[in-house]
Write a protein that holds these residues in place. Structure first.
Motif, PDB file in Angstrom:
ATOM      1  N   ARG A  52      31.930  40.512  44.193  1.00  0.00           N
ATOM      2  CA  ARG A  52      32.646  41.411  43.280  1.00  0.00           C
ATOM      3  C   ARG A  52      32.464  40.978  41.832  1.00  0.00           C
ATOM      4  O   ARG A  52      32.241  41.809  40.944  1.00  0.00           O
ATOM      5  CB  ARG A  52      34.147  41.419  43.619  1.00  0.00           C
ATOM      6  CG  ARG A  52      34.460  42.159  44.903  1.00  0.00           C
ATOM      7  CD  ARG A  52      35.907  42.563  44.999  1.00  0.00           C
ATOM      8  NE  ARG A  52      36.860  41.472  44.908  1.00  0.00           N
ATOM      9  CZ  ARG A  52      37.965  41.393  45.656  1.00  0.00           C
ATOM     10  NH1 ARG A  52      38.230  42.325  46.556  1.00  0.00           N
ATOM     11  NH2 ARG A  52      38.801  40.389  45.504  1.00  0.00           N
ATOM     12  N   GLY A  65      41.575  34.363  49.361  1.00  0.00           N
ATOM     13  CA  GLY A  65      42.596  34.678  48.375  1.00  0.00           C
ATOM     14  C   GLY A  65      43.884  35.063  49.089  1.00  0.00           C
ATOM     15  O   GLY A  65      43.937  35.106  50.318  1.00  0.00           O
ATOM     16  N   ILE A  66      44.918  35.358  48.313  1.00  0.00           N
ATOM     17  CA  ILE A  66      46.199  35.730  48.915  1.00  0.00           C
ATOM     18  C   ILE A  66      46.031  36.949  49.818  1.00  0.00           C
ATOM     19  O   ILE A  66      46.602  37.036  50.900  1.00  0.00           O
ATOM     20  CB  ILE A  66      47.251  35.990  47.808  1.00  0.00           C
ATOM     21  CG1 ILE A  66      47.572  34.657  47.101  1.00  0.00           C
ATOM     22  CG2 ILE A  66      48.526  36.611  48.386  1.00  0.00           C
ATOM     23  CD1 ILE A  66      48.512  34.780  45.925  1.00  0.00           C
ATOM     24  N   CYS A  67      45.175  37.878  49.386  1.00  0.00           N
ATOM     25  CA  CYS A  67      44.953  39.087  50.192  1.00  0.00           C
ATOM     26  C   CYS A  67      44.033  38.809  51.372  1.00  0.00           C
ATOM     27  O   CYS A  67      43.803  39.677  52.205  1.00  0.00           O
ATOM     28  CB  CYS A  67      44.353  40.191  49.328  1.00  0.00           C
ATOM     29  SG  CYS A  67      42.689  39.791  48.753  1.00  0.00           S
ATOM     30  N   MET A  72      40.966  45.702  43.915  1.00  0.00           N
ATOM     31  CA  MET A  72      41.684  45.013  44.989  1.00  0.00           C
ATOM     32  C   MET A  72      41.743  45.877  46.254  1.00  0.00           C
ATOM     33  O   MET A  72      42.055  47.071  46.194  1.00  0.00           O
ATOM     34  CB  MET A  72      43.116  44.715  44.512  1.00  0.00           C
ATOM     35  CG  MET A  72      43.868  43.734  45.360  1.00  0.00           C
ATOM     36  SD  MET A  72      44.747  44.532  46.692  1.00  0.00           S
ATOM     37  CE  MET A  72      45.064  43.130  47.736  1.00  0.00           C
ATOM     38  N   ALA A  85      40.848  37.883  50.895  1.00  0.00           N
ATOM     39  CA  ALA A  85      39.457  38.045  50.458  1.00  0.00           C
ATOM     40  C   ALA A  85      38.701  36.735  50.617  1.00  0.00           C
ATOM     41  O   ALA A  85      39.225  35.658  50.323  1.00  0.00           O
ATOM     42  CB  ALA A  85      39.411  38.497  49.001  1.00  0.00           C
ATOM     43  N   ILE A 128      34.633  37.737  46.865  1.00  0.00           N
ATOM     44  CA  ILE A 128      35.004  37.661  45.444  1.00  0.00           C
ATOM     45  C   ILE A 128      33.793  37.305  44.579  1.00  0.00           C
ATOM     46  O   ILE A 128      33.653  37.781  43.464  1.00  0.00           O
ATOM     47  CB  ILE A 128      36.212  36.721  45.206  1.00  0.00           C
ATOM     48  CG1 ILE A 128      35.838  35.270  45.431  1.00  0.00           C
ATOM     49  CG2 ILE A 128      37.418  37.132  46.035  1.00  0.00           C
ATOM     50  CD1 ILE A 128      36.086  34.408  44.246  1.00  0.00           C
ATOM     51  N   CYS A 158      39.067  34.781  41.443  1.00  0.00           N
ATOM     52  CA  CYS A 158      39.252  36.226  41.510  1.00  0.00           C
ATOM     53  C   CYS A 158      40.473  36.620  40.689  1.00  0.00           C
ATOM     54  O   CYS A 158      41.551  36.076  40.874  1.00  0.00           O
ATOM     55  CB  CYS A 158      39.430  36.696  42.950  1.00  0.00           C
ATOM     56  SG  CYS A 158      39.679  38.494  43.031  1.00  0.00           S
ATOM     57  N   ARG A 159      40.256  37.557  39.753  1.00  0.00           N
ATOM     58  CA  ARG A 159      41.359  38.025  38.914  1.00  0.00           C
ATOM     59  C   ARG A 159      41.552  39.527  39.101  1.00  0.00           C
ATOM     60  O   ARG A 159      41.974  40.220  38.193  1.00  0.00           O
ATOM     61  CB  ARG A 159      41.062  37.726  37.438  1.00  0.00           C
ATOM     62  CG  ARG A 159      40.796  36.241  37.154  1.00  0.00           C
ATOM     63  CD  ARG A 159      40.727  35.966  35.665  1.00  0.00           C
ATOM     64  NE  ARG A 159      39.805  36.905  35.017  1.00  0.00           N
ATOM     65  CZ  ARG A 159      40.084  37.604  33.934  1.00  0.00           C
ATOM     66  NH1 ARG A 159      41.260  37.481  33.350  1.00  0.00           N
ATOM     67  NH2 ARG A 159      39.196  38.442  33.413  1.00  0.00           N
ATOM     68  N   ASN A 160      41.197  40.001  40.276  1.00  0.00           N
ATOM     69  CA  ASN A 160      41.211  41.449  40.459  1.00  0.00           C
ATOM     70  C   ASN A 160      42.584  42.015  40.821  1.00  0.00           C
ATOM     71  O   ASN A 160      42.730  43.224  40.950  1.00  0.00           O
ATOM     72  CB  ASN A 160      40.166  41.878  41.498  1.00  0.00           C
ATOM     73  CG  ASN A 160      38.752  41.672  40.979  1.00  0.00           C
ATOM     74  OD1 ASN A 160      38.556  40.987  39.968  1.00  0.00           O
ATOM     75  ND2 ASN A 160      37.772  42.250  41.633  1.00  0.00           N
ATOM     76  N   CYS A 161      43.590  41.142  41.015  1.00  0.00           N
ATOM     77  CA  CYS A 161      44.957  41.650  41.122  1.00  0.00           C
ATOM     78  C   CYS A 161      45.918  40.563  40.666  1.00  0.00           C
ATOM     79  O   CYS A 161      45.521  39.412  40.492  1.00  0.00           O
ATOM     80  CB  CYS A 161      45.274  42.137  42.534  1.00  0.00           C
ATOM     81  SG  CYS A 161      46.016  40.881  43.599  1.00  0.00           S
ATOM     82  N   MET A 169      48.515  39.235  42.177  1.00  0.00           N
ATOM     83  CA  MET A 169      49.057  38.222  43.083  1.00  0.00           C
ATOM     84  C   MET A 169      48.357  36.919  42.715  1.00  0.00           C
ATOM     85  O   MET A 169      48.915  35.853  42.854  1.00  0.00           O
ATOM     86  CB  MET A 169      48.785  38.591  44.540  1.00  0.00           C
ATOM     87  CG  MET A 169      49.501  39.854  44.985  1.00  0.00           C
ATOM     88  SD  MET A 169      49.511  40.045  46.764  1.00  0.00           S
ATOM     89  CE  MET A 169      47.834  40.601  47.095  1.00  0.00           C
ATOM     90  N   GLY A 170      47.099  37.088  42.250  1.00  0.00           N
ATOM     91  CA  GLY A 170      46.311  35.939  41.795  1.00  0.00           C
ATOM     92  C   GLY A 170      46.582  35.690  40.334  1.00  0.00           C
ATOM     93  O   GLY A 170      47.673  36.016  39.888  1.00  0.00           O
ATOM     94  N   PRO A 171      45.641  35.176  39.578  1.00  0.00           N
ATOM     95  CA  PRO A 171      44.278  34.856  40.008  1.00  0.00           C
ATOM     96  C   PRO A 171      44.241  33.850  41.161  1.00  0.00           C
ATOM     97  O   PRO A 171      45.006  32.888  41.144  1.00  0.00           O
ATOM     98  CB  PRO A 171      43.653  34.247  38.752  1.00  0.00           C
ATOM     99  CG  PRO A 171      44.509  34.677  37.615  1.00  0.00           C
ATOM    100  CD  PRO A 171      45.857  34.862  38.165  1.00  0.00           C
ATOM    101  N   CYS A 172      43.346  34.112  42.094  1.00  0.00           N
ATOM    102  CA  CYS A 172      43.158  33.187  43.208  1.00  0.00           C
ATOM    103  C   CYS A 172      41.955  32.298  42.917  1.00  0.00           C
ATOM    104  O   CYS A 172      40.876  32.784  42.590  1.00  0.00           O
ATOM    105  CB  CYS A 172      42.930  33.958  44.504  1.00  0.00           C
ATOM    106  SG  CYS A 172      44.359  34.905  45.013  1.00  0.00           S
TER     107      CYS A 172
HETATM  108 FE1  SF4 Z   1      41.671  38.626  44.192  1.00  0.00          FE
HETATM  109 FE2  SF4 Z   1      42.852  39.090  46.532  1.00  0.00          FE
HETATM  110 FE3  SF4 Z   1      43.638  37.040  44.971  1.00  0.00          FE
HETATM  111 FE4  SF4 Z   1      44.169  39.551  44.279  1.00  0.00          FE
HETATM  112  S1  SF4 Z   1      44.927  38.474  46.065  1.00  0.00           S
HETATM  113  S2  SF4 Z   1      43.375  37.924  42.921  1.00  0.00           S
HETATM  114  S3  SF4 Z   1      42.319  40.591  44.971  1.00  0.00           S
HETATM  115  S4  SF4 Z   1      41.619  37.287  45.985  1.00  0.00           S
END
Ligand code: SF4
Ligand code: NFS
Length: 655
Positions: free
Chosen positions: A74, A62-64, A192, A66, A71, A45-48, A50-53
């Protein structure tokens, strides 16, 4: 990476040549570019930022927070939305052109198919009686543009789907409002911290995909037909052998017909031909690559130089003066490659600029002036061509131009237009079923191998094949679009081909022309005898060598329209069993269509035939029997099929 890069002898010859000169192509770059295994499976996931996760090992969030499913959904949804956006933007430009013609702002374009103009205007509730073509065209263009920006209500062509399907979409909330709106919404939902329900995310993706099939692509097809002519059968040839040693070679590549049609007109001008002769050439030879090629093949019989993976190979011949590109599927490798030859890469679209290319912007307002400048640029480049060129002596003849309108006509003549004979022949088992085998080449697979093998097996099994896009090119190159190919069809299908006079594989056009397949399937479903909706038909959609986001969008709108769709090659949701289940069994429960990623062409054939037979059974049609229409088996094991003979390097059918 594939053991064999292509089954096309012309490609293999050019690749040898490239190797000898130490020139890299997509084929060789595919060997040295290892895909990231995490991304390949949809697990990144590269949608924010904090990642890519990366969802590897024990990481399931993911960090959030998710989930893997979120993901994956998405990522798939965004790809589908991007694909829909591409086709819709293509359609939008044709709507602009239609309005411009109506307003007298595109003086070099005319309405070619007045009948279709009036039929299509009817869909948009535009008055036609007593009005000029221009008046109608202006209203039609503007009405279509509103479909892209519509915020409420329904896109216009929804009413062309079967009544049952329209009802289903409304009930499920899948009816798209406007093309732009649904695509934007997918990007919003997948930002995100937004939609966290995979099923809901993928519903939005289905809605966006429907704006491709039933809006952007369908408008592209209809408006191109109105402006450039509705296709009827044309004969032409395909593969690099269509390039000429003693003529100025111009290749059109990309997706749009607007510029290419004008370039063709300019290149046919006797004055231009004279100018080419003054430079030592015998004439001007136009051919095409990818879907721009299909657009001008279908309507004007311009030869196909080759599909997606042929774009670099064409330049490697050293015989191309100008390589004109518009939008989509244009490799960034072209300009550096052309730098090693005299070939000029000419970009024409403001949306497809390439540093280092010659940019000659195309404009509907002075289209012919621009087209003439492009042709002149090509001619002026002819004296720069090296003495030694390498055009493979490989091409095959073909028949293309099977529009939905022509299919109606060929089955009943002008006054009894119908799909009745086709439906009857499916019902009586001469035709076991129908398959759309379409889509891309993919440099990580053996070029054309899956396309050709699948189609050869299907027609042998009495399955009528419809093709578009790069699949159409593959068929053309291997002689599968020629009437002789009926010799390789099962007895029942062969009989139908003979009676109607068609090849067992029908080339229906470019990728936006998959909308023709939607229209034809809808008519089959409503003609009677084969159920009442697309999902009742013994039919399957296949993209054996897919690679673009557009392909995913097409797959999704066919599923949402009730089809079983099989993709060969990469599986973008391989990392989640749950998502794979959602888009197959889940979508089947929801919309009676499903999407599956299947490895190996043999498996694709087996699944296709099994699905077709299951649908026949559900319709209570006679069981398909290969021997019903002839006592002897049609297949002789070890028999050399033309495609195989061709691949084995036999001389082409070209005179
Ligand atoms: Fe994706 Fe969430 Fe990781 Fe951000 S923190 S890259 S939205 S999984
Ligand atoms: Ni379709 Fe046509 Fe070919 Fe694939 Fe590209 S050219 S729009 S996307 S590669 S079939």
């Amino acid at each position: 990476m594939p053991q064999k890069k292509s089954i096309d002898p012309a490609a293999l010859r050019m690749l040898d040549l490239a190797q000898g000169q130490n020139i890299l192509t997509a084929f060789t770059r595919a060997d040295s570019t290892k895909p990231c295994p995490i991304g390949a499976d949809g697990n990144c996931c590269r949608n924010c930022w904090m990642g890519p996760c990366r969802f590897v090992g024990k990481t399931n969030n993911g960090i959030c927070g998710a989930t893997r499913e979120t993901i994956q959904a998405r990522n798939l949804a965004r790809a589908i939305a991007a694909g829909s956006a591409s086709h819709s933007d293509h359609g939008r430009d044709l709507a602009h052109l239609m309005a411009a013609i109506g307003k007298g702002e595109a003086p070099d374009y005319k309405i070619k198919d007045e009948g279709k103009l009036r039929i299509v205007a009817g869909y948009f509730d535009i008055k036609t009686e007593g009005r000029t073509n221009e008046e109608i065209a202006k209203d039609l263009g503007e009405a279509a543009l509103r479909d892209f920006g519509r915020q409420d209500g329904e896109i216009t062509y929804i009413k062309r789907a079967t009544p049952k399907r329209q009802e289903m979409w409304r009930k499920l909330g899948l009816t798209p409002k406007g093309a732009d709106r649904e695509v934007v919404e997918v990007f919003h939902r997948t930002h995100m911290g937004n939609d966290q329900d995979p099923e809901d995310i993928l519903d939005a993706a289905l809605r966006a995909s429907l704006t491709d099939g039933w809006c952007g692509s369908m408008i592209s097809t209809d408006f191109s037909d109105i402006i450039f002519g509705t296709p009827t059968p044309v004969s032409a040839s395909a593969n690099l052998g269509v390039l000429k040693e003693d003529e100025v070679n111009i290749i059109v590549h990309g997706h749009e017909p607007q510029g290419a049609a004008m370039v063709l007109e300019a290149a046919s001008d006797p004055e231009m031909i004279k100018y080419a002769q003054s430079k030592g050439a015998k004439g001007i030879n136009l051919s095409g690559i990818c879907c721009t090629a299909n657009e001008v093949l279908m309507r004007q019989g311009i030869p196909l130089a080759g599909n997606f993976l042929h774009q670099e190979l064409a330049i490697l011949t050293g015989a191309v003066e100008a390589f004109i590109v518009d939008v989509q599927c244009i490799m960034e490798a072209l300009v550096p490659l052309a730098g090693k030859f005299h070939t000029k890469i000419i970009t024409t679209s403001p949306k497809g600029r390439i540093p280092g290319a010659t940019h000659i912007p195309f404009s509907e307002h002075d289209a012919m002036t621009v087209a003439r400048l492009i042709v002149k640029t090509a001619i002026d480049n002819y004296p720069n061509r090296p003495k030694q060129v390498n055009i493979p002596d490989t091409s095959n003849t073909l028949i293309a131009g099977f529009s939905h309108e022509y299919l109606n006509y060929m089955q009943g003549g002008m006054f009894r237009q119908s799909f009745r004979p086709l439906n009857d022949n499916v019902a009586n088992g001469r035709i076991r079923g129908v398959a759309g085998v379409v889509g891309c080449n993919n440099a990580t697979m053996t070029q054309d191998d899956s396309h050709i093998n699948i189609i050869r097996e299907l027609i042998k099994n009495d399955v009528l094949v419809l093709t578009t896009g790069c699949g159409g090119h593959a068929c053309g190159k291997f002689g599968m679009l020629s009437p002789e190919m009926m010799e390789n069809a099962g007895h029942g299908l062969k009989e139908v081909c003979q009676a109607i006079g068609i090849p067992p594989v029908l080339h229906m056009g470019s990728c936006v022309d998959n909308s023709r397949i939607l229209t034809a399937a809808t008519q089959m479903a409503t003609e009677g005898g084969l159920g009442e909706d697309i999902n009742d038909l013994p039919a399957v959609g296949i993209a054996p060598e897919w690679m673009t986001e557009k392909a995913l969008a097409i797959g999704a709108y066919f599923v949402a329209s009730g089809a079983y769709v099989i993709f060969g090659g990469p599986n973008p949701v391989a990392g989640s069993e749950a998502i794979q289940k959602l888009i197959s069994a889940g979508w089947e429960k929801k919309v009676d269509g499903k999407l599956e990623f299947v490895e190996g062409w043999e498996n694709i054939v087996a699944k296709t035939l099994a699905h077709i037979d299951a649908k026949r059974k559900a319709l209570k049609l006679v069981e398909w029997d290969p021997n019903r229409f002839a006592p002897s088996a049609s297949y002789v094991p070890g028999e050399m099929y033309p495609a195989e003979a061709y691949a084995a390097g036999k001389r082409s059918a070209k005179a």
